[in-house]
Design a protein around this motif. Sequence first.
Motif, PDB file in Angstrom:
ATOM      1  N   ILE A 104      32.299  53.124  27.140  1.00 11.58           N
ATOM      2  CA  ILE A 104      32.308  54.415  27.829  1.00 11.58           C
ATOM      3  C   ILE A 104      30.981  54.690  28.518  1.00 11.58           C
ATOM      4  O   ILE A 104      29.948  54.169  28.129  1.00 11.58           O
ATOM      5  N   GLN A 105      31.038  55.507  29.550  1.00  9.39           N
ATOM      6  CA  GLN A 105      29.841  56.036  30.200  1.00  9.39           C
ATOM      7  C   GLN A 105      30.187  57.440  30.667  1.00  9.39           C
ATOM      8  O   GLN A 105      30.985  57.610  31.586  1.00  9.39           O
ATOM      9  N   PRO A 106      29.606  58.450  30.018  1.00 11.99           N
ATOM     10  CA  PRO A 106      29.896  59.831  30.412  1.00 11.99           C
ATOM     11  C   PRO A 106      29.507  60.102  31.866  1.00 11.99           C
ATOM     12  O   PRO A 106      28.733  59.358  32.457  1.00 11.99           O
ATOM     13  N   ASP A 107      30.032  61.188  32.396  1.00 13.02           N
ATOM     14  CA  ASP A 107      29.745  61.577  33.778  1.00 13.02           C
ATOM     15  C   ASP A 107      28.253  61.760  34.021  1.00 13.02           C
ATOM     16  O   ASP A 107      27.513  62.139  33.136  1.00 13.02           O
ATOM     17  N   GLY A 108      27.858  61.472  35.238  1.00 10.35           N
ATOM     18  CA  GLY A 108      26.568  61.915  35.711  1.00 10.35           C
ATOM     19  C   GLY A 108      25.430  60.927  35.724  1.00 10.35           C
ATOM     20  O   GLY A 108      24.459  61.142  36.423  1.00 10.35           O
ATOM     21  N   CYS A 109      25.495  59.853  34.952  1.00 10.65           N
ATOM     22  CA  CYS A 109      24.318  58.988  34.949  1.00 10.65           C
ATOM     23  C   CYS A 109      24.675  57.532  34.692  1.00 10.65           C
ATOM     24  O   CYS A 109      25.489  57.223  33.839  1.00 10.65           O
ATOM     25  N   PHE A 110      24.058  56.667  35.443  1.00  8.48           N
ATOM     26  CA  PHE A 110      24.060  55.237  35.176  1.00  8.48           C
ATOM     27  C   PHE A 110      25.452  54.619  35.026  1.00  8.48           C
ATOM     28  O   PHE A 110      25.680  53.787  34.165  1.00  8.48           O
ATOM     29  N   GLN A 111      26.383  55.026  35.866  1.00  6.73           N
ATOM     30  CA  GLN A 111      27.732  54.476  35.787  1.00  6.73           C
ATOM     31  C   GLN A 111      27.887  53.300  36.739  1.00  6.73           C
ATOM     32  O   GLN A 111      27.564  53.407  37.919  1.00  6.73           O
ATOM     33  N   PRO A 112      28.417  52.160  36.236  1.00  8.99           N
ATOM     34  CA  PRO A 112      28.803  51.091  37.155  1.00  8.99           C
ATOM     35  C   PRO A 112      30.019  51.545  37.946  1.00  8.99           C
ATOM     36  O   PRO A 112      30.638  52.559  37.621  1.00  8.99           O
ATOM     37  N   VAL A 113      30.360  50.821  38.987  1.00  4.90           N
ATOM     38  CA  VAL A 113      31.514  51.194  39.798  1.00  4.90           C
ATOM     39  C   VAL A 113      32.533  50.052  39.798  1.00  4.90           C
ATOM     40  O   VAL A 113      32.209  48.903  39.529  1.00  4.90           O
ATOM     41  N   PHE A 114      33.758  50.405  40.097  1.00  6.82           N
ATOM     42  CA  PHE A 114      34.832  49.426  40.187  1.00  6.82           C
ATOM     43  C   PHE A 114      34.775  48.758  41.558  1.00  6.82           C
ATOM     44  O   PHE A 114      34.597  49.427  42.577  1.00  6.82           O
ATOM     45  N   ALA A 115      34.897  47.446  41.587  1.00 11.46           N
ATOM     46  CA  ALA A 115      34.851  46.690  42.845  1.00 11.46           C
ATOM     47  C   ALA A 115      36.116  45.851  42.950  1.00 11.46           C
ATOM     48  O   ALA A 115      36.268  44.858  42.249  1.00 11.46           O
ATOM     49  N   THR A 116      37.051  46.277  43.804  1.00 12.31           N
ATOM     50  CA  THR A 116      38.318  45.555  43.924  1.00 12.31           C
ATOM     51  C   THR A 116      38.168  44.366  44.873  1.00 12.31           C
ATOM     52  O   THR A 116      37.391  44.386  45.821  1.00 12.31           O
ATOM     53  N   ASN A 117      38.928  43.330  44.582  1.00 10.98           N
ATOM     54  CA  ASN A 117      39.002  42.133  45.430  1.00 10.98           C
ATOM     55  C   ASN A 117      37.621  41.588  45.781  1.00 10.98           C
ATOM     56  O   ASN A 117      37.336  41.293  46.941  1.00 10.98           O
ATOM     57  N   GLN A 118      36.783  41.430  44.774  1.00  5.68           N
ATOM     58  CA  GLN A 118      35.423  40.958  45.005  1.00  5.68           C
ATOM     59  C   GLN A 118      35.177  39.573  44.416  1.00  5.68           C
ATOM     60  O   GLN A 118      34.544  38.744  45.048  1.00  5.68           O
ATOM     61  N   ILE A 119      35.635  39.320  43.223  1.00  8.37           N
ATOM     62  CA  ILE A 119      35.371  38.046  42.567  1.00  8.37           C
ATOM     63  C   ILE A 119      36.403  37.035  43.062  1.00  8.37           C
ATOM     64  O   ILE A 119      37.604  37.269  42.980  1.00  8.37           O
ATOM     65  N   ASN A 120      35.910  35.923  43.565  1.00  6.87           N
ATOM     66  CA  ASN A 120      36.809  34.928  44.174  1.00  6.87           C
ATOM     67  C   ASN A 120      37.627  35.520  45.310  1.00  6.87           C
ATOM     68  O   ASN A 120      38.720  35.070  45.599  1.00  6.87           O
ATOM     69  N   SER A 121      37.145  36.571  45.911  1.00  5.78           N
ATOM     70  CA  SER A 121      37.787  37.249  47.047  1.00  5.78           C
ATOM     71  C   SER A 121      39.115  37.906  46.711  1.00  5.78           C
ATOM     72  O   SER A 121      39.771  38.427  47.589  1.00  5.78           O
ATOM     73  N   SER A 122      39.523  37.900  45.434  1.00  6.91           N
ATOM     74  CA  SER A 122      40.805  38.517  45.125  1.00  6.91           C
ATOM     75  C   SER A 122      40.812  39.289  43.813  1.00  6.91           C
ATOM     76  O   SER A 122      41.637  40.182  43.640  1.00  6.91           O
ATOM     77  N   LEU A 123      39.909  38.971  42.880  1.00  4.82           N
ATOM     78  CA  LEU A 123      39.918  39.633  41.585  1.00  4.82           C
ATOM     79  C   LEU A 123      38.853  40.717  41.512  1.00  4.82           C
ATOM     80  O   LEU A 123      37.802  40.621  42.122  1.00  4.82           O
ATOM     81  N   SER A 124      39.149  41.744  40.741  1.00  2.00           N
ATOM     82  CA  SER A 124      38.249  42.880  40.636  1.00  2.00           C
ATOM     83  C   SER A 124      37.102  42.601  39.677  1.00  2.00           C
ATOM     84  O   SER A 124      37.168  41.704  38.837  1.00  2.00           O
ATOM     85  N   GLY A 125      36.055  43.392  39.791  1.00  2.00           N
ATOM     86  CA  GLY A 125      34.918  43.325  38.895  1.00  2.00           C
ATOM     87  C   GLY A 125      34.365  44.716  38.668  1.00  2.00           C
ATOM     88  O   GLY A 125      34.703  45.660  39.380  1.00  2.00           O
ATOM     89  N   VAL A 126      33.534  44.850  37.647  1.00  2.00           N
ATOM     90  CA  VAL A 126      32.821  46.089  37.414  1.00  2.00           C
ATOM     91  C   VAL A 126      31.394  45.841  37.887  1.00  2.00           C
ATOM     92  O   VAL A 126      30.710  44.954  37.374  1.00  2.00           O
ATOM     93  N   TYR A 127      30.953  46.599  38.895  1.00  2.00           N
ATOM     94  CA  TYR A 127      29.688  46.318  39.565  1.00  2.00           C
ATOM     95  C   TYR A 127      28.536  47.104  38.948  1.00  2.00           C
ATOM     96  O   TYR A 127      28.564  48.339  38.896  1.00  2.00           O
ATOM     97  N   PHE A 128      27.530  46.370  38.475  1.00  2.00           N
ATOM     98  CA  PHE A 128      26.290  46.948  37.967  1.00  2.00           C
ATOM     99  C   PHE A 128      25.220  46.731  39.032  1.00  2.00           C
ATOM    100  O   PHE A 128      25.055  45.616  39.519  1.00  2.00           O
ATOM    101  N   ASP A 129      24.498  47.784  39.402  1.00  2.00           N
ATOM    102  CA  ASP A 129      23.604  47.695  40.561  1.00  2.00           C
ATOM    103  C   ASP A 129      22.187  47.245  40.239  1.00  2.00           C
ATOM    104  O   ASP A 129      21.312  47.265  41.105  1.00  2.00           O
TER     105      ASP A 129
END
Length: 174
Positions: A104-129
Amino acid sequence: GDTTYKFDGKMGDVLVFNSALSDDDFAAVHSYLDAKYKLNKYAAKTAGTAYTLGTVDATAYTTTETPVSHFSAQNKTYASDGSDATDTEAIALWTDKARGYHAIQPDGCFQPVFATNQINSSLSGVYFDGTDDKLAFWMASMLGDFADLDGSVICLFEPDSDTAFEVAGVAGGS
């Protein structure tokens, strides 16, 4: 990572075991990741039947040991309002496939984002910046005692600064 070296890229799968994996189970995990992400680094090997990692191209990949958690960006990733996360939306909850536990990551701080169709150009990933993005295990003590590094953690991670996928493993015991 720790406070010095932070993830900067997309996380596809995270598997956490509370014991060191046998060679066959380790090979089964890698075979599953190979088939799913087309890594082609390890040959497929048979394993037991305790936990099915997933099915890729009609082939099921199983291990004799069930992970205490198995997070996959291909399912059960939610935004703060409880809906399925959409592309570039902040992640508030990531539910694991093994036992239904949460990262979990509560609202407001340090949340990764969902990245669709990124890994191998077709699979999703959770993006940490690469700053302080994090997902925290809910009640981590329920997952076991990792003080002696007697577990296994396997992550599929695609660094932003790299053109190749990496399977990062942290294992203890044998």
